[in-house]
Design an enzyme around this catalytic site. Structure first.
Site, short mmCIF file in Angstrom:
data_model
loop_
_atom_site.label_atom_id
_atom_site.label_comp_id
_atom_site.label_asym_id
_atom_site.label_seq_id
_atom_site.Cartn_x
_atom_site.Cartn_y
_atom_site.Cartn_z
N GLU A 1 18.13 39.63 28.83
CA GLU A 1 17.28 40.60 28.12
C GLU A 1 17.68 42.06 28.33
OE1 GLU A 1 13.07 38.21 28.27
OE2 GLU A 1 13.68 39.20 30.10
C1 TNX Z 1 11.82 35.80 30.45
S1 TNX Z 1 13.83 34.03 31.54
C2 TNX Z 1 12.53 36.41 31.46
C3 TNX Z 1 11.81 36.94 32.64
C4 TNX Z 1 10.33 36.78 32.50
C5 TNX Z 1 10.01 35.42 31.93
C6 TNX Z 1 8.55 35.13 31.85
C7 TNX Z 1 14.57 35.28 31.69
C8 TNX Z 1 15.97 35.08 31.95
N1 TNX Z 1 13.90 36.42 31.53
O1 TNX Z 1 12.15 38.29 32.84
O2 TNX Z 1 9.75 36.92 33.76
O3 TNX Z 1 10.56 35.36 30.63
O4 TNX Z 1 8.32 33.82 31.44
#
Ligand code: TNX
Length: 541
Positions: free
Chosen positions: A345
Site C-alpha cells: 500500500e
Molecule cells: C491491509 S494487508 C494492510 C494493513 C492493514 C490491514 C487491515 C496489508 C499488507 N496491509 O496495513 O492493517 O489491511 O486489515
C-alpha cells in the site's frame, strides 16, 4: 575422533541402561492393567497427522513413567524436558528425564534421534505407542518437538482413577506417521498499531507451538508506531514508539527484549520473522527523522487507522543508509533466514520510485545475509527468484512473482486474515475483505487458490492486524479458534481435511484453551466441549 568415541560410548551406555531397564521391568512383578478399548484415530489431534494406525490398547502415563532422550543428538534432551514440563502442568506428575539410576518404572517415553530415510524431512516424526513404551523417532530436534505436541494432545485432560491403585492418564496405542505439507506455517502479529508486551507475545507463541506453527512474523513498524530499538537511530523508538492507535502510550522492544522473544520462540522451534514496513507505512519513522520523508508534508505522530499516506523519499541516499543500518542491526540479532520489508500500500510513492526502492532494498537485505520477503506488490519489481512474495490481495502481483520463480506465502485477506470479523456482530475486527466465520477460515484450499501453483507455495500465514485490538484478550478473541484451523491448512494434506471431522476435534480443544486461559470466540458453529476450567460466556449469535 574423540567426538566419535564419546558419542559411541554414550550411545552404548544409553543402550545398556535401556536393556537394564527393560530387564528390571520384566523381573519386577508387572501390573496388569485392563485398558478399555481405545481408538488412536479418534483422538482430537490438530493438525491432523498424515497417518494414524490404532492398536486399541493403552499406555499408562503415571508416576512410574520416565522420559529418555538421545543425549548426544543436539536439542533432544531439551525436547524431553519441555515435554516433562508440559506433563507436569497438565497432570501434576513429575516425569524424570534421562535419570541415571534404574528407577521403579513401568512405562517409558523414548525420544530418539533416527537417521532413517523415512524421516529425512526436517519436521517429520513417527510415534510408536505400545502398552510399555512410546517411541518418538525424528531426524532433528525440530521434528521431535513437533512430535511431542502430538503426545501432549493425546494425553487425556483427566486421569482414570479406577484402573489401578494410582492415577493413570491412558494414552491410546498405535502408530503415527507424520510430516507437514508446507515448510512455512506462520502467524503474524501487528505490534505497531497497538503494542503488545513481551509476555503477551510469549503466550501467543506458546499457543501457536502447540498447533505446530513454526513461524511468527512480527509487524514491527507502521505509520502509528516504531516498535524495535535501533541503536544507530535512537529517535525511532523515543519519538516513533511513543504512540499507538487511539492515543494510548505505545511502547517498543529493546534489542534485549527482542532477543528474549527470539530465544523463547527458538525453544519452541519457531522462527521470528521481523518486518520493517517500507517505503509506505513509514510515518512513525519520518516523524522521528523527517529527512526520510518523501510525501512533501511535515510528518506528525499519527493515531488514526487510514493507510497509504506516507512514503520514504526513495531517491535520497540517506534513506538507503538508514535502511542499511536498520537491516544490519536487526539481521545481526535474528537467527532465521528471512527479513520482511513490507512494501504494501505505498499509494503515495510513484510506481517507478517504488520499484527502484524494492530493488535497492533487496540488495541490502541480501548483503546482510537474509532472504527478502515482501507483500505481494513487490512482484512488480525485477527481483530475484530467492525473494518471497507474501500474497494478501493481488492475484496479478502474486502470479508475476510466480513467473520470476519466486516462492509465495499464502495470506489471502478474504480467507486468512485473523483481523476480519467473524460476522456482523463480532466485537472486534474489520470487514473490508470479508466476514470470516470459523468454517470459511477452514474450508478453502491454499493448494489451489487463485491459480497459484502448489510448487511455488512456501506455506500459509495468518496475519493479525491490530487496529481494533489492544490487549491479549482481544487478540485471543480474533485469533482463536481460527488460528487453529490455519495450522491444519498448512500441515495436513487436502485429502486429509474435512470440516465435519475437524469441527469435532476443534470442539474438544476447549479444555486446553480454557486451561491456558484463552478467551477464544465461542463460535456458535461449534459444539464446544465443557470443561472444569470454563469461564467463557457462550454468545447468543
Ligand atoms: C491491509 S494487508 C494492510 C494493513 C492493514 C490491514 C487491515 C496489508 C499488507 N496491509 O496495513 O492493517 O489491511 O486489515
Amino acid at each position: 575422533m574423540t567426538m566419535t568415541k564419546s558419542y559411541l560410548s554414550r550411545s552404548f551406555l544409553l543402550c545398556l541402561s535401556l536393556i537394564t531397564f527393560i530387564t528390571c521391568t520384566v523381573e519386577k512383578e508387572k501390573r496388569i492393567i485392563n485398558f478399555p478399548e481405545t481408538d488412536l484415530s479418534a483422538e482430537n489431534m490438530i493438525p491432523k497427522p498424515l497417518k494414524v494406525i490404532p492398536t486399541h490398547s493403552g499406555f499408562a502415563l503415571d508416576e512410574f513413567t520416565a522420559i529418555y532422550t538421545s543425549e548426544s543428538a543436539t536439542g533432544f534432551t531439551e525436547v524431553g524436558e519441555f515435554l516433562a514440563k508440559k506433563i507436569k502442568a497438565k497432570t501434576d506428575i513429575d516425569v524424570p528425564v534421562n535419570m541415571n539410576e534404574i528407577p521403579d518404572l513401568e512405562t517409558v517415553i523414548y525420544i530418539n534421534q533416527s537417521d532413517s530415510t523415512k524421516l529425512a524431512d526436517t519436521e517429520a516424526y513417527q510415534l510408536y505407542i505400545s502398552q510399555d513404551s512410546i517411541i518418538l523417532n525424528a531426524n532433528t530436534a525440530e521434528g521431535a518437538f513437533r512430535g511431542i505436541q502430538t503426545i501432549r494432545q493425546i494425553i487425556p485432560e483427566t486421569s482414570n482413577d479406577t484402573l489401578a491403585d494410582n492415577k493413570i492418564w491412558t494414552i491410546p496405542t498405535g502408530k503415527i506417521i507424520d510430516n507437514p505439507q508446507f515448510e512455512y506455517r506462520g502467524a503474524m502479529l501487528d505490534v505497531a498499531r497497538h503494542f503488545f508486551s513481551v509476555e503477551d507475545v510469549k503466550k501467543y507463541i506458546d499457543l501457536l507451538a502447540y498447533y505446530k506453527y513454526n513461524a511468527l512474523h512480527l509487524h514491527l513498524t507502521d505509520d502509528q508506531g516504531w516498535r524495535i530499538e535501533i541503536k544507530s537511530w535512537p529517535l525511532l523508538t523515543e519519538v516513533g514508539g511513543s504512540t499507538e492507535v487511539g492515543g494510548e502510550a505505545g511502547g517498543f522492544y529493546t534489542q534485549e527484549e527482542y532477543k528474549d522473544i527470539i530465544a523463547y520462540a527458538g525453544e519452541r522451534h519457531m522462527l521470528i520473522i521481523p518486518e520493517i514496513d517500507m517505503p509506505g507505512h513509514t510515518n512513525a519513522a519520518s516523524v522521528s527523522y523527517p529527512i526520510l520523508n518523501g510525501n512533501g508534508k511535515t510528518p506528525q505522530l499519527y493515531e488514526g487507522t487510514e493507510v497509504g499516506k506516507s512514503t520514504f523519499a526513495t531517491r535520497k541516499d540517506t534513506v538507503y543508509a538508514f535502511v542499511d543500518d536498520v537491516v544490519r542491526e536487526i539481521a545481526a540479532i535474528t537467527p532465521g533466514p528471512y527479513f520482511h520489508i513490507g512494501g504494501d500500500e505505498s499509494h503515495v510513492t510513484k510506481k517507478n520510485d517504488y520499484i527502484y526502492f524494492v530493488e535497492r532494498v533487496e540488495k541490502i537485505v541480501q548483503k546482510h545475509g537474509k532472504r527478502m520477503i515482501g507483500w505481494d506488490e513487490i512482484g512488480q519489481a525485477a527481483i530475484d527468484s530467492t525473494s518471497i512474495s507474501h500474497f494478501w490481495a493481488s492475484q496479478k502481483n502474486a502470479l508475476a512473482a510466480v513467473d520470476k520463480g519466486m516462492k509465495i506465502i499464502m495470506s489471502p485477506a478474504k480467507k486468512a486474515y485473523l483481523d476480519m470479523q467473524y460476522d456482523s456482530l463480532s466485537k472486534h475486527g474489520l470487514h473490508w475483505a470479508a466476514y470470516i466465520p470459523t468454517d470459511t477460515a477452514y474450508t478453502w484450499s491454499p493448494e489451489n487458490y487463485e491459480g497459484i501453483p502448489i510448487k511455488n507455495i512456501l506455506g500459509v500465514e495468518a496475519p493479525l492486524w491490530s487496529e481494533t485490538i489492544s490487549n491479549i484478550e482481544e487478540l485471543e478473541y480474533l485469533a482463536f479458534p481460527r488460528a487453529i484451523g490455519y495450522s491444519e491448512l498448512s500441515w495436513t494434506t487436502q485429502e486429509n481435511r474435512d470440516w465435519e471431522n475437524y469441527k469435532v476435534r476443534l470442539a474438544n480443544q476447549a479444555p486446553f484453551l480454557d486451561r491456558m486461559n484463552v478467551k477464544y470466540y465461542p463460535s456458535p458453529l461449534i459444539d464446544w466441549k465443557k470443561s472444569k476450567y470454563t469461564y467463557r460466556e457462550i454468545e447468543k449469535d
